[in-house]
Design a protein around this motif. Structure first.
Motif, PDB file in Angstrom:
ATOM      1  N   LYS A  17      -6.574  -7.725   8.272  1.00 15.69           N
ATOM      2  CA  LYS A  17      -7.993  -7.594   8.496  1.00 15.69           C
ATOM      3  C   LYS A  17      -9.030  -6.504   8.018  1.00 15.69           C
ATOM      4  O   LYS A  17     -10.144  -6.664   7.959  1.00 15.69           O
ATOM      5  N   ALA A  18      -8.340  -5.377   7.564  1.00 16.16           N
ATOM      6  CA  ALA A  18      -9.021  -4.389   6.811  1.00 16.16           C
ATOM      7  C   ALA A  18      -9.660  -4.733   5.454  1.00 16.16           C
ATOM      8  O   ALA A  18     -10.579  -4.085   5.024  1.00 16.16           O
ATOM      9  N   PHE A  19      -9.116  -6.142   5.079  1.00 12.57           N
ATOM     10  CA  PHE A  19      -9.751  -6.560   3.683  1.00 12.57           C
ATOM     11  C   PHE A  19     -10.036  -8.035   3.866  1.00 12.57           C
ATOM     12  O   PHE A  19      -9.295  -8.991   3.588  1.00 12.57           O
ATOM     13  N   GLU A  21     -12.317  -9.724   2.458  1.00 12.68           N
ATOM     14  CA  GLU A  21     -12.682 -10.492   1.436  1.00 12.68           C
ATOM     15  C   GLU A  21     -11.627 -10.989   0.568  1.00 12.68           C
ATOM     16  O   GLU A  21     -11.823 -11.814  -0.222  1.00 12.68           O
ATOM     17  N   LEU A  22     -10.445 -10.624   1.168  1.00 12.53           N
ATOM     18  CA  LEU A  22      -9.263 -11.004   0.167  1.00 12.53           C
ATOM     19  C   LEU A  22      -8.398 -11.795   1.125  1.00 12.53           C
ATOM     20  O   LEU A  22      -8.161 -11.733   2.305  1.00 12.53           O
ATOM     21  N   HIS A  24      -4.187 -13.294   1.792  1.00 14.25           N
ATOM     22  CA  HIS A  24      -3.038 -12.702   1.496  1.00 14.25           C
ATOM     23  C   HIS A  24      -2.127 -13.732   1.650  1.00 14.25           C
ATOM     24  O   HIS A  24      -2.148 -14.360   2.381  1.00 14.25           O
ATOM     25  N   LEU A  33      -2.366  -9.763  -2.380  1.00 12.77           N
ATOM     26  CA  LEU A  33      -3.868 -10.017  -1.835  1.00 12.77           C
ATOM     27  C   LEU A  33      -4.590 -10.492  -3.206  1.00 12.77           C
ATOM     28  O   LEU A  33      -4.183  -9.834  -4.078  1.00 12.77           O
ATOM     29  N   ILE A  37     -13.520  -9.979  -6.612  1.00 10.39           N
ATOM     30  CA  ILE A  37     -14.092  -8.763  -6.571  1.00 10.39           C
ATOM     31  C   ILE A  37     -15.242  -8.722  -7.545  1.00 10.39           C
ATOM     32  O   ILE A  37     -15.243  -9.237  -8.578  1.00 10.39           O
ATOM     33  N   HIS A  42     -16.789  -2.200  -6.317  1.00 11.85           N
ATOM     34  CA  HIS A  42     -16.066  -3.211  -5.246  1.00 11.85           C
ATOM     35  C   HIS A  42     -14.439  -2.750  -5.363  1.00 11.85           C
ATOM     36  O   HIS A  42     -13.786  -2.598  -4.450  1.00 11.85           O
ATOM     37  N   LEU A  46     -11.879  -0.814  -2.797  1.00 12.46           N
ATOM     38  CA  LEU A  46     -10.808  -1.392  -2.300  1.00 12.46           C
ATOM     39  C   LEU A  46      -9.597  -0.433  -2.568  1.00 12.46           C
ATOM     40  O   LEU A  46      -8.788  -0.317  -1.619  1.00 12.46           O
ATOM     41  N   ARG A  49      -9.544   2.246   0.076  1.00  5.87           N
ATOM     42  CA  ARG A  49      -9.144   1.638   1.222  1.00  5.87           C
ATOM     43  C   ARG A  49      -7.810   1.595   1.379  1.00  5.87           C
ATOM     44  O   ARG A  49      -7.116   2.113   2.454  1.00  5.87           O
ATOM     45  N   PHE A  50      -7.056   1.056   0.382  1.00  6.21           N
ATOM     46  CA  PHE A  50      -5.431   1.054   0.262  1.00  6.21           C
ATOM     47  C   PHE A  50      -5.078   2.362   0.407  1.00  6.21           C
ATOM     48  O   PHE A  50      -4.211   2.611   1.323  1.00  6.21           O
TER      49      PHE A  50
END
Length: 65
Positions: A17-19, A21-22, A24, A33, A37, A42, A46, A49-50
């Motif tokens: 849920k932290a991503f 826009e992707l 999985h 994922l 992009i 962007h 990402l 964030r990872f």
């Protein structure tokens, strides 16, 4: 641009849920994922964030359109 990002280990639903826009899918010992992009900023966002979540990116590749 569509990308596929391969993460080491299984990504929990909470981490996924932290991503938002992707999409999985979990495969043996890894999580893929994939999605749109928008631009380089962007992509680097990402990746940051990872890293901040302690996730190891094993592979990153651009998918054909």
């Amino acid at each position: 641009m569509r990308y596929e990002i391969r993460i080491d280990g299984h990504l929990s639903e909470r981490l996924a849920k932290a991503f938002p826009e992707l999409d999985h899918v979990v495969v043996p010992d890894q999580t893929l994922l994939f999605g749109q992009i928008i631009d380089e900023a962007h992509l680097y966002g990402l990746l940051a964030r990872f890293q901040s979540l302690g996730l190891l990116v094993v592979e990153l590749r651009r998918l054909p359109e």
